[in-house]
Design a protein around this motif. Structure first.
Motif, PDB file in Angstrom:
ATOM      1  N   GLU A 169       0.723  -1.359   0.222  1.00 58.03           N
ATOM      2  CA  GLU A 169       0.079   0.057   0.036  1.00 58.03           C
ATOM      3  C   GLU A 169       0.820   1.262   0.067  1.00 58.03           C
ATOM      4  O   GLU A 169       0.507   2.417  -0.674  1.00 58.03           O
ATOM      5  CB  GLU A 169      -0.984   0.147   1.176  1.00 58.03           C
ATOM      6  N   SER A 172       2.027   1.686  -3.614  1.00 55.54           N
ATOM      7  CA  SER A 172       0.922   1.372  -4.549  1.00 55.54           C
ATOM      8  C   SER A 172       1.089   2.047  -6.059  1.00 55.54           C
ATOM      9  O   SER A 172       0.847   1.387  -6.806  1.00 55.54           O
ATOM     10  CB  SER A 172      -0.502   1.632  -4.099  1.00 55.54           C
ATOM     11  N   THR A 176       1.555  -0.360  -9.082  1.00 54.67           N
ATOM     12  CA  THR A 176       0.366  -0.105 -10.215  1.00 54.67           C
ATOM     13  C   THR A 176       1.171   0.172 -11.447  1.00 54.67           C
ATOM     14  O   THR A 176       0.734  -0.488 -12.681  1.00 54.67           O
ATOM     15  CB  THR A 176      -0.470   1.180 -10.011  1.00 54.67           C
ATOM     16  N   ASP A 203      -5.262   3.772 -11.848  1.00 55.77           N
ATOM     17  CA  ASP A 203      -5.274   3.038 -10.643  1.00 55.77           C
ATOM     18  C   ASP A 203      -6.602   2.173 -10.476  1.00 55.77           C
ATOM     19  O   ASP A 203      -6.519   1.310  -9.396  1.00 55.77           O
ATOM     20  CB  ASP A 203      -5.324   4.146  -9.318  1.00 55.77           C
ATOM     21  N   LYS A 207      -6.676  -1.146  -7.983  1.00 56.10           N
ATOM     22  CA  LYS A 207      -7.465  -0.950  -6.689  1.00 56.10           C
ATOM     23  C   LYS A 207      -8.773  -1.833  -6.687  1.00 56.10           C
ATOM     24  O   LYS A 207      -9.125  -2.330  -5.340  1.00 56.10           O
ATOM     25  CB  LYS A 207      -7.899   0.510  -6.737  1.00 56.10           C
ATOM     26  N   THR A 211      -9.346  -4.139  -3.733  1.00 55.62           N
ATOM     27  CA  THR A 211     -10.535  -4.038  -2.828  1.00 55.62           C
ATOM     28  C   THR A 211     -11.460  -5.360  -2.532  1.00 55.62           C
ATOM     29  O   THR A 211     -11.875  -5.739  -1.516  1.00 55.62           O
ATOM     30  CB  THR A 211     -11.456  -3.299  -3.535  1.00 55.62           C
ATOM     31  N   GLU A 521     -15.896   7.376  -3.690  1.00 54.32           N
ATOM     32  CA  GLU A 521     -14.773   7.268  -4.679  1.00 54.32           C
ATOM     33  C   GLU A 521     -15.454   7.364  -6.197  1.00 54.32           C
ATOM     34  O   GLU A 521     -14.651   7.901  -7.000  1.00 54.32           O
ATOM     35  CB  GLU A 521     -14.261   5.732  -4.461  1.00 54.32           C
TER      36      GLU A 521
END
Length: 528
Positions: A169, A172, A176, A203, A207, A211, A521
């Motif tokens: 994280e 990241s 990525t 991303d 992501k 998730t 988001e």
């Protein structure tokens, strides 16, 4: 702008099973004899979609270390087989990606388990040690404040997944970038599925995978999230055979950067998790294909500027478009292919089939600026499937407390029309917020609805400058009225307004399960 973030559920099973018992993308549906008669099966079953298994290239050490060029194949039958050539090509792709890394030595030194002993600077080859020379993976557990904190009831796979995610994280962005570099070098045929400029897209896919992995022990939430994702990915042209490529590159990126927590057990857990994730998405897309197209063509039939940067756009889909008031869709314009943005429907379903959106042009926003300043009647755009659960529960007698900020008034207007169309009139209180009176671009429409329906009250709220309505912040204005204990709350607007509005509503006693809004988001992603 997705499912409400104020609701949650949990489950205890989600380890993904044993990868030795079921292979990659084995259909999750039970055998035919358990589902019913052949006739019924032919009516309801989605088409079979066989795909290839994921094959991470080489060992963990191979994926961390630049691969030497393979020896040139000799002539005749002794040359490599087709499968060997494919592996060699992918390893060569790994090498090309490795050569593109920037400041790689600094990353490795920063991520080393401890301070380096004094001595000469190691060579590039020495930095990437062999497995028997590398430090052993450590038992790293995320802290209690980490988004990847491990619950006490977590399954063994969930523990391994969360440890990996906690490690990558902080870097990241590097993970990525490496992930996409692997994907596009090893699988160039997938590049056309992505927009030409990757700044907004970069991303999102990675992501979404993380998730889903974090939710592996919450099967209800995981399935809802992935079902929506699998259906939505149809509009990009995603096919079942694309999933193994993504999985390979995911494993490659995590192996490269999760140097502390990566083990054979961790890799096996990620394989099981990605298998389960992919299967849910593939099944969802296959089932959706039986009911709806991947996208709808829609002709612009109305373009009404309301301010210098806001327009109301009306379109006619090329075939019936099913949706509910309060939902949203994704929009692609002909000027920015493969770039999709979310917009809420500004009305309840209409008898003429027309759809309308309120669009505010954002500085440097590709889609929003094109829709406001460039689109004209006759242009054709694409619509993705409807999504979102900020809809009216018509089985409830509760009133509706609606907070709409800026163009967030669009789905609020649709909810009001939905209550009116349903025929059972419940009290609806609308607080319409803006910075000044000029930005209340749809106030005349809302006040006209209030004059028509005695159960509707509309209160404009202005934060800056003089006004004929209420002054101050939208959440503060809501506190002046009430009580709201017999109301369900609906919020739509900028992310900051959503956050402060939820805090205010919870503070005045509205339970969180009765507060609906779209994902913050997705709201942030839509403003582009």
């Amino acid at each position: 702008m997705d499912a409400p973030t104020t609701t949650s559920s949990a489950g205890s099973d989600g380890s993904g099973g044993n990868s030795g018992d079921w292979g990659w993308f084995t259909p999750s549906r039970p055998p035919a004899e358990e589902r019913g008669s052949p006739d019924r099966q032919s009516d309801e079953r989605a088409p079979s979609r066989p795909v290839n298994p994921i094959r991470p290239v080489g060992t963990g050490a191979d994926r961390r270390t630049p691969v030497e060029p393979p020896p040139a194949p000799g002539p005749g039958p002794s040359g490599p087989r087709a499968g060997d050539r494919r592996v060699d090509e992918r390893r060569a792709g790994d090498r090309r990606v490795d050569e593109r890394r920037v400041d790689d030595r600094r990353v490795d030194e920063r991520r080393a388990p401890g301070p380096a002993a004094p001595g000469p600077t190691p060579s590039r080859r020495e930095e990437h040690q062999r497995p028997d020379e590398a430090p052993a993976p450590q038992d790293v557990r995320p802290g209690p404040d980490s988004p990847f904190a491990v619950p006490e009831t977590a399954s063994p796979d969930a523990i391994l997944l969360r440890r990996t995610m906690a490690e990558v994280e902080p870097i990241s962005d590097k993970v990525t970038s490496y992930f996409y570099a692997l994907l596009f070098v090893q699988h160039p045929e997938l590049r056309p599925l992505f927009p030409a400029a990757m700044d907004a897209q970069r991303d999102r896919l990675f992501k979404a995978i993380l998730t889903a992995a974090r939710l592996i022990d919450d099967p209800d939430i995981l399935t809802e999230f992935l079902t929506r994702l699998g259906r939505g990915h149809r509009k990009y042209g995603t096919q079942p055979e694309h999933y193994p490529a993504v999985g390979e590159c995911l494993i490659g990126a995590l192996t490269r950067y999760a140097v502390t927590t990566w083990t054979d057990e961790a890799e096996a857990a990620w394989v099981r998790a990605y298998t389960a994730i992919s299967q849910i998405m593939i099944d969802a897309a296959a089932e959706d294909e039986l009911r709806a197209p991947a996208w709808w063509q829609a002709e612009v039939v109305g373009h009404e500027p309301r301010t210098h940067d806001i327009a109301v756009i009306t379109v006619r889909p090329d075939q019936p478009y099913p949706f509910r008031a309060g939902q949203y869709t994704s929009v692609e314009t002909p000027w920015w292919p493969r770039v999709w943005r979310h917009y809420s429907f500004a009305s309840a379903p209409r008898s003429d089939g027309l759809l309308s959106f309120h669009v505010k042009a954002i500085p440097a926003g590709w889609v929003s600026s094109a829709l406001v300043h460039r689109a004209r009647p006759g242009d054709v755009i694409r619509l993705g499937p409807p999504a979102g659960s900020m809809t009216v529960d018509h089985s409830s007698d509760n009133g509706l407390l609606c907070l709409g900020g800026g163009t967030g008034i669009a789905p609020i207007k649709a909810l009001v029309e939905d209550v009116a169309d349903y025929g059972i009139h419940r009290p609806v209180e609308v607080f319409y917020g803006a910075r000044n009176d000029h930005d209340l671009y749809d106030i005349d429409t809302m006040l006209r609805l209030a004059r028509k329906h005695p159960w509707l009250a509309v209160r404009p709220v202005v934060s800056d400058g003089p006004t004929n309505g209420l002054s101050g912040r939208l959440p503060d204005a809501v506190r002046q009225y009430g009580p709201w204990n017999a109301f369900d709350a609906y919020l739509s607007g900028p992310p900051g307004m959503i956050r402060s509005g939820v805090d205010a509503l919870v503070g005045i006693g509205i339970p969180s399960h009765r507060i609906r809004h779209d994902s913050i988001e997705e709201l942030a992603a839509a403003a582009e």
